[in-house]
Design an enzyme around this catalytic site. Structure first.
Site, PDB file in Angstrom:
ATOM      1  CB  CYS A   2       9.825  12.598 -13.364  1.00  0.00           C
ATOM      2  SG  CYS A   2       8.486  11.929 -14.330  1.00  0.00           S
ATOM      3  NE  ARG A  28      12.387  13.161  -8.055  1.00  0.00           N
ATOM      4  CZ  ARG A  28      11.789  13.981  -7.220  1.00  0.00           C
ATOM      5  NH1 ARG A  28      12.109  13.970  -5.953  1.00  0.00           N
ATOM      6  NH2 ARG A  28      10.868  14.817  -7.630  1.00  0.00           N
ATOM      7  CD1 TRP A  74       5.633   6.741 -10.949  1.00  0.00           C
ATOM      8  CD2 TRP A  74       4.399   8.534 -11.420  1.00  0.00           C
ATOM      9  NE1 TRP A  74       4.393   6.552 -10.406  1.00  0.00           N
ATOM     10  CE2 TRP A  74       3.610   7.631 -10.673  1.00  0.00           C
ATOM     11  CE3 TRP A  74       3.826   9.734 -11.834  1.00  0.00           C
ATOM     12  CZ2 TRP A  74       2.289   7.893 -10.332  1.00  0.00           C
ATOM     13  CZ3 TRP A  74       2.511   9.996 -11.497  1.00  0.00           C
ATOM     14  CH2 TRP A  74       1.755   9.085 -10.753  1.00  0.00           C
ATOM     15  CG  ASN A 100       9.186  15.993 -11.881  1.00  0.00           C
ATOM     16  OD1 ASN A 100       8.167  15.317 -11.998  1.00  0.00           O
ATOM     17  ND2 ASN A 100       9.699  16.330 -10.716  1.00  0.00           N
ATOM     18  N   GLY A 101       6.633  16.797 -13.997  1.00  0.00           N
ATOM     19  CA  GLY A 101       5.420  17.587 -13.769  1.00  0.00           C
ATOM     20  C   GLY A 101       4.433  17.362 -14.895  1.00  0.00           C
ATOM     21  CD  GLU A 489       0.939   3.768   6.814  1.00  0.00           C
ATOM     22  OE1 GLU A 489       0.263   4.338   5.949  1.00  0.00           O
ATOM     23  OE2 GLU A 489       2.116   3.405   6.613  1.00  0.00           O
ATOM     24  CE  LYS A 493       3.779   1.840   4.019  1.00  0.00           C
ATOM     25  NZ  LYS A 493       3.676   3.192   4.411  1.00  0.00           N
ATOM     26  CD  GLU A 496       3.325   1.995  -0.026  1.00  0.00           C
ATOM     27  OE1 GLU A 496       3.513   2.797  -0.937  1.00  0.00           O
ATOM     28  OE2 GLU A 496       3.396   2.311   1.180  1.00  0.00           O
ATOM     29  CG  HIS A 512     -22.406  -0.887  10.982  1.00  0.00           C
ATOM     30  ND1 HIS A 512     -23.692  -0.946  11.472  1.00  0.00           N
ATOM     31  CD2 HIS A 512     -21.624  -0.576  12.049  1.00  0.00           C
ATOM     32  CE1 HIS A 512     -23.691  -0.661  12.770  1.00  0.00           C
ATOM     33  NE2 HIS A 512     -22.436  -0.441  13.147  1.00  0.00           N
ATOM     34  CE  LYS A 606      10.253   8.060   0.375  1.00  0.00           C
ATOM     35  NZ  LYS A 606       9.482   7.190   1.286  1.00  0.00           N
TER      36      LYS A 606
HETATM   37  C1  F6R Z   1       3.133   5.324   1.302  1.00  0.00           C
HETATM   38  C2  F6R Z   1       3.691   6.632   1.062  1.00  0.00           C
HETATM   39  C3  F6R Z   1       2.841   7.676   0.459  1.00  0.00           C
HETATM   40  C4  F6R Z   1       3.238   9.064   0.977  1.00  0.00           C
HETATM   41  C5  F6R Z   1       2.444  10.153   0.268  1.00  0.00           C
HETATM   42  C6  F6R Z   1       2.801  11.519   0.799  1.00  0.00           C
HETATM   43  O1  F6R Z   1       4.033   4.489   1.937  1.00  0.00           O
HETATM   44  O2  F6R Z   1       4.849   6.867   1.326  1.00  0.00           O
HETATM   45  O3  F6R Z   1       1.492   7.429   0.673  1.00  0.00           O
HETATM   46  O4  F6R Z   1       2.995   9.103   2.346  1.00  0.00           O
HETATM   47  O5  F6R Z   1       2.678  10.112  -1.097  1.00  0.00           O
HETATM   48  O6  F6R Z   1       4.158  11.792   0.643  1.00  0.00           O
HETATM   49  P1  F6R Z   1       4.896  12.868   1.508  1.00  0.00           P
HETATM   50  O7  F6R Z   1       4.912  12.396   2.922  1.00  0.00           O
HETATM   51  O8  F6R Z   1       6.252  12.963   0.913  1.00  0.00           O
HETATM   52  O9  F6R Z   1       4.110  14.144   1.380  1.00  0.00           O
END
Ligand code: F6R
Length: 611
Positions: A2, A28, A74, A100-101, A489, A493, A496, A512, A606
């Site tokens: 948000c 956001r 969001w 927001n929240g 990781e 990527k 998402e 396994h 984000k």
């Molecule tokens: C994935 C991604 C998220 C963030 C996670 C933590 O590409 O960006 O998984 O890594 O939400 O966010 P931060 O680093 O801002 O604490």
């Protein structure tokens, strides 16, 4: 999670300023958006489902007004529809709020207000806020009504409120970010703490890019704080007053001038921010290494002296932390604990004043990390923040900060911040081992090799591979040692932005159980190292190949088992950094080929400022 922006000042195009600001905050949240404008004694609300970037303005869109505020959502409570979009008004239309929240006690508050005859129209938790303010307004001044409302809310929140008939804006923070921007701040006195600030115009944003075109003089609100913005009695400028939510007492805040250049982010010639940020890794690793040596040594000493070091992060940052376990074992011969931010509260039994907590966070606003910090503070645990956003909550709450220096990361999927964080943890491991110079050399060599291999030809090679696998249902990634968290990781990527089902495993774990998932043509991305583990990983790869799997080998050296080879340089301890880059590119190309927007993946935002 948000985005909020508000404006009150000496311009009459507040609505346009707010909508332009919202476009900068789209990362956001992008389920729906809306804005409110003061028109005479009324507040007009306009809202819509969809992305703010697709909003078509006309000559009639905005009123002539100097007060407006908006929100890009969001969704947490309530479906994505117009009714649930912000701003939300009180039933009597007197109070309008963006938030927001999460209001955790919204059900109780709603019941209480319903008993008083308030009719709710949305499914959101937010709607209790304007209605509570309206209720308090019967017997209180506007500021007291807002303050008492903020006091009643349980949970992490940031909200902005306006009251019909008042040329004022109120904003309160408890857990979610809110930053005040002051245009033509006077008198300039960055050094002083001030209970009242003067300016020609005020902005309130959940992130600074929302108003950077106008000012770089900001005040970061902290938890439990409230700001009231009003016109000066002479009607030629505006005041901001700060108060404590709990007591209503005025408080003093510092105006900070932020580095404008570092806070701007434009796409330039790139089609998407994600691609631009992937390519920026040519320089961000070098920037990450540009640390204050004394600070790194200080953190290394804290690790050596601690009785238990915990690395915490969420999502991608959590996977970066997971590499620390391997890096510290190998380089510093030291055990460190790694746990997701949301799980840290399960470790309370081990926390003392000798514990060290190292939080890795791009945004520095992730709620799960801030919750962990609360526990850490209670237990007198020392905290180190490895943070990209200067001035963020994690940065401000940490005893020591190691800045990531990656610059603004706009795409929701983290790329350049990830590798910069990896570089810092690697350097830290070398420093704990008493070999900071060796660490810098290894990482500088990796940085220069990234400069060589990360070019349009390399990207085209990844696009070619992406074309071959773009229609698969699932794909798997394996790695051993620090490449195992990188496999996890890589899966994040790919999930998402491509929306393909992707899962990462420790290479030796496939046999396994997960091997049962392999059928003819299933892609397996394997991080195949040089050195002593190469044979082990190749034998795991062979097990998949024997069952018809299509092997995409990420390695400095080709192998006959590979159907596709993604070449990466051999860079020793920095290998996870160079290994993840081609997968970021692969994920990017898959997203584009599958017609997804890689910058704004569905259902995500984000910075995740809710628990
Ligand atoms: C994935 C991604 C998220 C963030 C996670 C933590 O590409 O960006 O998984 O890594 O939400 O966010 P931060 O680093 O801002 O604490």
């Amino acid at each position: 999670m948000c985005g909020i922006i508000a404006f009150l000042g000496n311009r009459d195009n507040a609505g346009k300023i707010v909508v332009d600001g919202l476009k900068k905050l789209e990362y956001r949240g992008y389920d729906s958006f809306g804005f409110a404008e003061k028109i005479g004694d009324k507040i007009r609300v306009s809202k819509s489902v969809g992305k703010i970037s697709e909003f078509k303005e006309t000559a009639k869109t905005f009123a002539k007004t100097n007060l407006a505020f908006g929100h890009t959502r969001w969704a947490t409570h309530g479906k994505v529809n117009r009714v649930n979009a912000h701003p939300h008004a009180s039933a009597d239309s007197k109070v309008v709020v963006v938030h927001n929240g999460i209001v955790e006690n919204h059900a109780d508050l709603r019941k209480m207000l319903e008993k008083k005859g308030v009719k709710f129209v949305s499914e959101t938790d937010t709607e209790v806020i304007p209605n509570l303010i309206a209720d308090f307004l019967r017997k209180n001044s506007p500021r007291e009504a807002v303050r008492k409302t903020a006091q009643k809310l349980v949970g992490r929140f940031a909200f902005v409120a306006a009251i019909a008939g008042e040329s004022k804006l109120f904003a309160a923070r408890n857990g979610s970010p809110l930053i005040l921007g002051i245009e033509k701040f006077y008198p300039k006195s960055d050094e002083k703490l001030l209970a009242k600030v003067d300016g020609s115009a005020f902005f309130i944003g959940s992130d600074v890019p929302a108003f950077l075109d106008f000012t770089h003089d900001v005040v970061y609100l902290d938890d439990g704080e409230l700001v009231e913005i009003e016109e000066s009695p002479t009607k030629d400028h505006f005041h901001g007053h700060f108060f404590e939510i709990a007591s209503g007492r005025p408080i003093k805040k510092r105006v900070i001038s932020i580095d404008l250049k570092a806070s701007r982010a434009e796409k330039g010639d790139f089609t998407h921010f994600m691609l631009k940020e992937i390519f920026e890794q040519k320089e961000t690793i070098t920037r990450a290494l540009n640390q204050d040596e004394k600070q790194i040594e200080r953190v290394a000493e804290l690790i050596r002296r601690s009785f238990g070091t915990f690395f915490i992060g969420c999502g991608t940052a959590g996977k970066v932390c997971a590499t620390a376990e391997y890096l510290f074992a190998k380089i510093a011969r030291r055990h460190v604990n790694v746990i997701f931010g949301s799980e840290f509260d399960t470790q309370e039994a081990f926390l003392t004043d000798r514990t060290l907590l190292i939080a890795v966070s791009q945004s520095g606003e992730t709620a799960d990390i801030l919750e962990a910090y609360k526990i850490a503070k209670q237990k007198k645990v020392k905290t180190v923040g490895v943070v990209n956003v200067a001035g963020s909550s994690v940065a401000r709450q940490s005893d020591v900060v190691l800045p990531v220096n990656a610059g603004v990361e706009k795409a929701v999927a983290s790329t350049k911040a990830t590798t910069a964080q990896l570089a810092i943890l690697t350097l830290l491991a070398f420093t704990v081992a008493g070999k900071p110079e060796e660490g810098k050399r290894v990482l500088a060599e990796a940085a220069s090799s990234i400069n060589d291999f990360l070019n349009p030809r390399y990207s085209a090679h990844l696009e070619k591979i992406a074309r071959k696998i773009k229609n698969v249902e699932s794909l798997y990634i394996i790695g051993k040692g620090a490449d195992y968290p990188m496999a996890l990781e890589a899966a994040i990527k790919l999930q998402e932005v491509s929306y393909i089902h992707a899962e990462g495993f420790a290479a030796g774990e496939l046999k396994h159980g997960p091997l049962a998932l392999i059928t003819k043509g299933t892609p397996l991305i394997a991080f195949v190292p040089m050195g002593k583990f190469r044979a082990d990983v190749l034998s795991n790869v062979a097990e998949v190949k024997a069952r018809g799997g299509r092997i995409i080998g990420v390695s400095p050296k080709n192998d006959e088992l590979f159907d596709e080879w993604i070449r990466v340089p051999a860079v020793g301890a920095a290998q996870p950094i160079v290994n993840i880059i081609p997968i970021q590119l692969l994920a990017y190309h898959l997203a584009v080929l599958r017609k997804n927007n890689p910058d704004l993946p569905r259902n995500l935002a984000k910075s995740v400022t809710v628990k």
